[in-house]
Scaffold this motif. Structure first.
Motif, short mmCIF file in Angstrom:
data_model
loop_
_atom_site.label_atom_id
_atom_site.label_comp_id
_atom_site.label_asym_id
_atom_site.label_seq_id
_atom_site.Cartn_x
_atom_site.Cartn_y
_atom_site.Cartn_z
N GLY A 1 61.30 44.21 98.24
CA GLY A 1 62.37 43.86 99.02
C GLY A 1 63.29 42.74 98.38
O GLY A 1 64.27 42.48 99.11
N ALA A 2 63.22 42.58 97.11
CA ALA A 2 64.27 41.78 96.69
C ALA A 2 65.45 42.41 96.29
O ALA A 2 65.81 43.28 95.34
N THR B 1 67.02 39.35 105.29
CA THR B 1 66.02 39.01 104.17
C THR B 1 65.89 37.46 103.84
O THR B 1 66.89 36.84 104.14
N PRO B 2 64.76 37.12 103.90
CA PRO B 2 63.44 37.75 103.50
C PRO B 2 62.66 38.32 104.45
O PRO B 2 61.29 38.41 104.44
N LEU C 1 65.94 36.65 97.65
CA LEU C 1 64.42 36.65 97.98
C LEU C 1 63.74 38.00 98.31
O LEU C 1 64.59 38.98 98.81
N PRO C 2 62.43 38.08 97.92
CA PRO C 2 62.01 39.51 98.33
C PRO C 2 61.48 39.33 99.75
O PRO C 2 61.64 38.36 100.37
N ARG C 3 61.18 40.51 100.16
CA ARG C 3 60.54 40.59 101.59
C ARG C 3 59.13 40.11 101.90
O ARG C 3 58.51 40.61 101.16
#
Lengths: 421, 369, 174
Positions: B125-126, A240-241, A323-325
Motif C-alpha cells: 500500500g505504499a 492513505t495510510p 506511507l503504506p496501508r
C-alpha cells in the motif's frame, strides 16, 4: 477588522461587505423577498468561485498530482496548458466523454443515485465554514454538529455504491468503509467535544473568534485532539495510510470498481472535495481559521484561511505519497483500543481545565499555561497508553544477516559476519 | 451470538485482472469475511508451450524463447540456457565473455529486484512512491541494456559460447555512473520502508515460511534465503567465474515477508559489489568462441542452473545428436516458489494474502511459459 | 563447488539404502525401478550421506518408447547434486508414484508433468491440469503430439483428438 476602514463594498479583505451592499441595494429598489433569493446565490457563487472550484480543480487535482509527482521523482502533469495547469479541465472533459458503464446485474437506480448522494453533502459542508470574519454563508449556532452530521452522509452514498454494483470487491469496499466510519466517528466526535467544552461554543465562527481573542490556536491547547482528528478524518476520508475501502492492491478499487466515466469522476472529484472540507474544518477549529495574529488586518482573511486549508491538505498528500496501508483489523484495533480511551482521558482533562479557568477568574492568559500543560501531558498519555497496551518500541533489523559460504540453515543464534545491526 | 451472526464463506477471485497479481494470474480465494480459509491458484493464462516449440528449433534459435519466459530478467534466462547448451556440448567460454555475462546478469538482477522490491512495497500500500524510485534506476539499467544489445527487455544478448556483441563505447562509464545513485536509491527505499511502523506491521510475521518447509518445498532464491537458509548457487556452484568475486549471501531471520524484502535489498547491494569488481577486472580477449551455427551436441543430457533474481533457474536439455534439443525443460523458480501460496495465505486476511503474493515476486511469463 | 554425482555413485548409494531398487545407471543418472522408487527416494533424502533434502527439478522426458521422470536431487548442507530417473513404459496409462509425501514442492511440478505428458502420479493430492484447460485433447510435450509442419521432428499432421489417431512413430533410441 476593527481599527481599519471597513464596511465599504470595495474592502476586498472581507467580501461579506460586497454582498451586503448588493443586498441593501436590492432591498431599496425591489421587493425585499428578492433579497432572500439573491443572498444564497451570492453566497453559493462566492463560496464556489473563491474556494471550491479553484481549490478543487486546480489545487486539489493539479496540486496533488504535482506534489505526489515530486515525491515520486517524476514530473506529474505538465503538458496541458502552462505547467500543465489545465490538466484537471482536460481530465474532466475526458471523463465526461467516457461511457458510464452500468453492469447488467447491478441495481441501476441506486448505482446512478450514489454519485449524486455523494456530491451533495460535499457542497453542503462549505456552508458553515467561515472564510472570513463575516464570510460565512450559514452562521448556524450548532455548526459543529451540522458538520459532523453532514460529513457522515457520504459513507452512506459509498455504501450504496458498493452494494448496488453487485461486485464482490465493491461489497468489500462498502463493508469496510462502513466499519471504518462507525469506528472512527466515535473518537472524532469525542475529540470535537473536547473542543466544544474548551471554547464553550458550537458555532464555527465562535470557535475562530475564541482563538483570535486568546491569541492562541487550539492546536496548542488541544494537541491530542488535533492528532486524533487528523487520524480519524483521514480514516473517514479513505486517504492513505487508511484507504482500506479503496485499497487498490487488495480489492481493486473498492466500492468504485464498477464505476466509470463521470460517475467515477464525481466520486473522485468529491473525494478531494471532502478532503478539502476536512482541511478547512481543521483550519477553522485547530489552526485559528482566518486569524493570524494581526496579519488579517493587512492580508485578506480568506487568503489566510485558504492557505491554512491547503497547508493541512498538503499533509494529506504527503502521507499519501509516503506511507503504506494498514490492515483492517489493525485499523479497527487502533480506533477502539487506542484512540477511544485517549479521547475519553482528554475529555476529562479538558473539562477539568475549563472548570479551573471559569472558577479561578484568571483571565485569558491562562491558555498559555494550559497549552504548556497539555502538550507534555498528551505526549506522556500517548506513550503510557501504548506501553499499557503492550506496544514496545523494538529495534527491528533493517539489514539481513550475511553469510560467507553457502550451506544449510543458519540458526538465529549463530553469529554471522556483518550480522543485522 | 454465533447463532445470530452467521458468516458464510464465499469465493473471491483475486485475478486474472487484478492490480496485485503482476500479470494474468488468478488466486481463487475462499474467504470468510476478511479471512482467507482456502486459496487455490489458477495459472496457464499465458501458456505458450515454449518447451514444445523449442523442440522444433535449433539450439541457437531457442535463445529468444528464453527472453520471453521471465521477461523481467531476460539476461539471466539467456545465461541459464547458454550454460546448459555449453555444458551439453562441452564448449568453453573465454574469460572476457564470462566477465561480461557476470556484469549483465548482475545488472539484470538489480533491474529485476528494483521491480520486485518496488512492487512489494506497492502491494503493502505504499502507493507508487517506492516503485517509482526504483523504476527510475531500473530505466537506467535498461538503457544500458539497450546500448549493449539493442533491446531493453528481451535482450537476446547471450550466445552459446559467449555473448553476441562486444561491449559498446562508453559502457563502463555508464555503468559506473549508475552505481552511486543506485546505492542511494536502495538506501532511500530502505529508509522509507524498512523502519516504517506501518510497513513493519504489514510485513512482519506475515506469510512465515520456516526453513525446513522452505527446503522441503523446493523453494529457492530470496524465498529460501529469507527463511535463513544460506544458499546461493553463485556461491555453491559457481558458474561464469563467480568464485573470483567477493560477495556475501544475505539471509533473513524468520522467513516472513519482511525478511524477503530486506534480503532483496541487500542482494542489490551485493550485486553492485560484484559489478564493480567485474568492471575493475574486465579481461581482454575475445568475447565469444566460434560455435557452429547448426550445433549438434553429443547425445546426452545436461542440467545447468543459475541463480536468477527469482531463484534457482534450471535448464534441462536432452540431446539426441540432432540440431534441436530432444527435450527442453525450464525449471521456473517463480512457479515453484508459488507452490507454497496456500501455506502462506490460509489463515491470514486478504490484505496479508496480497502481501504474501507480493513477497514471492512472481513473473507470470515464467510461471506459464 | 557442487559435487555432481555420476549415475554410478547414486546407484551405489540407492542400492546400499534400498537393495534391489536400481534398474540400471547411465553416465549422468541412475534409473530406479518404479516399484521401489518411492522408498529409495525417501531413503536418499533421509540418509545423512546423501541428504538430498531439496528436490531441485522434476520433469518428464518422452523417449519414444518410454517416459522418463527425471528428479534432480540436491543437498544444501553437503552441496551435492544427483539425478535419478523413473521410467514408465506404458504409453497409454503411464503412471509413476508421486513424491509429494517426500518433497512437498514436487506437487506443482508433478501437476505440470501430468498436464503436458499425461503421466499419472499415484498418490498426488490434487492431480489436475494446471497450464491447459480440462478436456484439452492430448498432452503437448509427447513426441506424437502435433508438431509444426515441416518441423525438424515430424509429429502428427493433424490436431490430436480431431481424427483417428495415427500410430506414434516409434524410433529407437541410440
Amino acid at each position: 477588522m476593527d481599527n481599519l476602514a471597513t464596511d465599504h463594498w470595495y474592502d476586498f479583505r472581507d467580501l461579506a461587505n460586497l454582498s451586503r451592499v448588493i443586498l441593501e441595494g436590492i432591498d431599496k429598489v425591489a421587493p425585499y423577498e428578492l433579497a432572500y433569493i439573491v443572498a444564497p446565490i451570492i453566497g453559493f457563487v462566492a463560496a464556489f468561485v473563491i474556494f471550491v472550484l479553484p481549490s478543487q480543480l486546480f489545487v486539489g487535482v493539479y496540486g496533488e498530482r504535482r506534489i505526489i509527482g515530486r515525491i515520486q521523482s517524476r514530473r506529474g502533469p505538465n503538458r496541458v496548458g502552462p505547467f500543465g495547469l489545465l490538466q484537471p479541465v482536460a481530465d474532466a472533459l475526458k471523463l465526461l466523454q467516457k461511457e458510464a458503464l452500468t453492469p447488467k446485474v447491478a441495481d441501476r437506480t441506486l448505482m446512478w443515485a450514489a454519485p449524486v448522494f455523494f456530491v451533495a453533502p460535499a457542497v453542503l459542508l462549505f456552508a458553515v465554514i467561515p472564510f472570513g470574519p463575516r464570510m460565512v454563508f450559514a452562521d448556524v449556532p450548532a455548526g459543529l454538529i451540522f458538520f459532523i452530521a453532514v460529513s457522515g452522509l457520504p459513507v452512506l452514498a459509498a455504501f450504496i455504491a458498493g452494494w448496488s454494483s453487485n461486485n464482490k470487491y465493491s461489497l468489500y469496499g462498502a463493508m469496510r468503509i462502513v466499519a471504518m466510519s462507525v469506528s472512527y466517528e466515535v473518537p472524532l466526535v469525542l475529540m470535537l467535544l473536547c473542543v466544544v467544552v474548551f471554547t464553550n461554543t458550537m458555532s464555527l465562527p465562535g470557535i475562530v473568534w475564541f482563538q483570535k481573542d486568546v491569541d492562541l490556536w487550539l492546536i496548542f491547547m488541544q494537541p491530542l485532539a488535533f492528532v486524533v482528528y487528523f487520524i480519524a478524518v483521514s480514516a473517514e476520508l479513505n486517504r492513505t495510510p487508511t484507504d482500506i475501502a479503496e485499497a487498490e492492491s487488495e480489492i481493486v478499487a473498492g466500492y468504485l470498481t464498477e464505476y466509470s466515466g463521470m460517475k467515477w469522476g464525481l466520486f473522485y472529484g468529491m473525494d478531494i472535495g471532502y478532503a478539502l472540507a476536512a482541511s478547512a474544518f481543521a483550519a477553522t477549529i485547530f489552526l485559528g481559521g482566518w486569524s493570524m495574529w494581526g496579519l488579517e488586518q493587512w492580508v485578506p482573511p480568506w487568503v489566510i484561511f485558504i492557505a491554512k486549508t491547503h497547508l493541512f491538505y498538503m499533509v494529506f498528500i504527503w502521507t499519501r505519497g509516503t506511507l503504506p496501508r494498514l490492515r483492517i483489523d489493525q485499523l479497527m484495533g487502533f480506533a477502539w483500543k487506542f484512540l477511544l480511551p485517549l479521547a475519553v482521558v482528554n475529555l476529562f482533562l479538558v473539562s477539568l481545565e475549563r472548570l479551573w479557568w471559569s472558577e479561578s477568574d484568571l483571565g485569558g492568559g491562562i491558555v498559555f499555561v494550559i497549552a504548556a500543560i497539555n502538550v507534555p501531558v498528551s505526549a506522556v498519555a500517548v506513550y503510557l497508553w501504548a506501553r499499557f497496551l503492550g506496544y514496545k518500541p523494538e529495534r527491528v533489523p533493517t539489514r539481513p544477516r550475511l553469510a560467507r559460504e553457502a550451506g544449510g540453515y543458519v540458526p538465529l543464534e549463530e553469529p554471522v559476519i556483518g550480522g543485522g545491526k | 451470538m454465533s447463532e445470530i451472526v452467521q458468516s458464510e464463506p464465499f469465493v473471491m477471485n483475486i485475478g486474472p485482472q487484478h492490480p496485485s497479481t503482476h500479470g494474468v494470474f488468478r488466486v481463487k480465494a475462499t474467504v470468510d469475511g476478511e479471512r482467507v480459509i482456502d486459496a487455490e491458484m489458477v495459472i496457464g493464462y499465458l501458456h505458450r508451450s515454449m518447451e514444445k516449440l523449442a523442440e522444433e528449433r535449433t539450439y541457437t534459435q531457442n535463445i529468444p524463447f528464453t527472453d520471453r519466459t521471465d521477461y523481467l530478467s531476460s539476461m539471466s534466462n539467456n545465461l541459464g540456457y547458454c550454460l546448459a547448451v555449453e555444458k551439453l556440448a562441452g564448449i568453453e567460454v573465454p574469460p572476457r565473455g564470462q566477465a561480461i555475462r557476470v556484469i549483465m546478469a548482475e545488472l539484470q538482477r538489480l533491474a529485476s529486484h528494483c521491480m520486485g522490491a518496488g512492487a512489494f512495497a506497492n502491494d503493502t500500500g505504499a502507493w507508487q512512491t517506492p516503485i517509482m524510485w526504483f523504476m527510475r534506476e531500473r530505466e537506467k539499467i535498461l538503457d544500458i541494456f539497450e546500448m549493449t544489445s539493442g533491446a531493453r527487455l528481451t535482450c537476446n544478448y547471450m550466445r552459446i559460447g559467449g555473448v553476441a556483441f562486444e561491449l559498446p563505447e562508453g559502457f563502463e562509464e555508464e555503468v559506473r555512473a549508475l552505481i552511486g545513485p543506485l546505492r542511494q536509491t536502495i538506501a532511500d527505499g530502505e529508509g522509507l520502508l524498512s523502519g516504517n511502523e506501518i510497513f513493519l506491521a504489514r510485513a512482519r510475521n506475515v506469510a512465515v515460511i520456516p526453513p525446513d518447509m522452505a527446503v522441503n518445498a523446493s523453494l529457492s532464491g530470496p524465498m529460501l534465503r529469507g527463511s535463513g537458509v544460506a544458499w546461493d548457487i553463485r556461491k555453491a556452484d559457481p558458474y561464469c567465474g563467480y568464485e573470483q568475486y567477493d560477495f556475501d549471501i544475505p539471509i533473513g531471520y524468520q522467513g516472513d515477508a519482511y525478511d524477503r524484502f530486506i534480503v532483496r535489498l541487500e542482494e542489490m547491494r551485493q550485486s553492485l559489489r560484484i559489478v564493480e569488481q567485474a568492471l575493475d577486472g574486465l579481461p581482454g580477449g575475445p568475447h565469444s568462441t566460434e560455435v557452429p551455427l547448426a550445433l549438434r551436441p553429443p547425445a546426452g543430457e545436461a542440467y545447468a542452473r543459475i541463480e536468477s533474481p527469482r531463484g534457482e533457474l534450471g535448464y534441462y536439455l536432452v540431446s539426441d545428436e540432432g540440431p534441436s534439443p530432444h527435450r527442453f525443460h525450464i525449471r521456473p523458480p517463480s512457479l515453484i516458489n508459488l507452490s507454497v501460496l496456500k501455506e502462506m495465505t490460509v489463515g491470514g486476511s486478504i490484505a496479508d494474502a496480497i502481501v504474501a503474493l507480493g513477497s514471492i515476486d512472481i513473473v507470470v511469463g515464467e510461471i506459464d511459459r | 563447488m557442487t559435487r555432481w554425482w555420476t549415475g554410478e555413485e547414486l546407484g551405489e548409494a540407492a542400492e546400499r539404502l534400498v537393495p534391489g531398487s536400481v534398474s540400471h545407471t547411465t553416465e549422468t543418472a541412475c534409473v530406479l525401478k518404479a516399484e521401489h522408487a518411492l522408498e529409495a527416494l525417501r531413503a536418499l533424502r533421509d540418509d545423512p550421506d546423501t541428504n538430498f533434502q531439496h528436490l531441485s527439478n522434476l520433469c518428464g522426458v518422452d523417449q519414444w518408447d518410454r517416459f522418463e521422470v527425471v528428479y534432480h536431487l540436491q543437498s544444501l548442507e553437503r552441496n551435492q547434486m544427483a539425478c535419478a530417473k523413473v521410467e514408465a513404459h506404458d504409453r497409454e496409462n503411464a503412471s509413476v508414484a508421486s513424491v509429494v509425501d517426500i518433497w512437498q514442492g514436487a506437487w506443482i511440478q508433478e501437476s505440470e508433468t501430468y498436464d503436458l505428458f499425461g503421466i499419472e502420479f499415484e498418490g498426488h493430492p490434487n492431480l489436475q491440469r494446471i497450464l491447459l484447460w480440462d478436456g484439452y485433447p492430448g498432452h503437448p510435450l509427447r513426441k506424437d503430439f502435433l508438431a509444426m509442419p515441416g518441423g525438424l521432428q515430424p509429429g502428427l499432421n493433424e490436431f490430436a483428438g480431431t481424427s483417428a489417431k495415427p500410430e506414434p512413430p516409434v524410433r529407437p533410441v541410440t
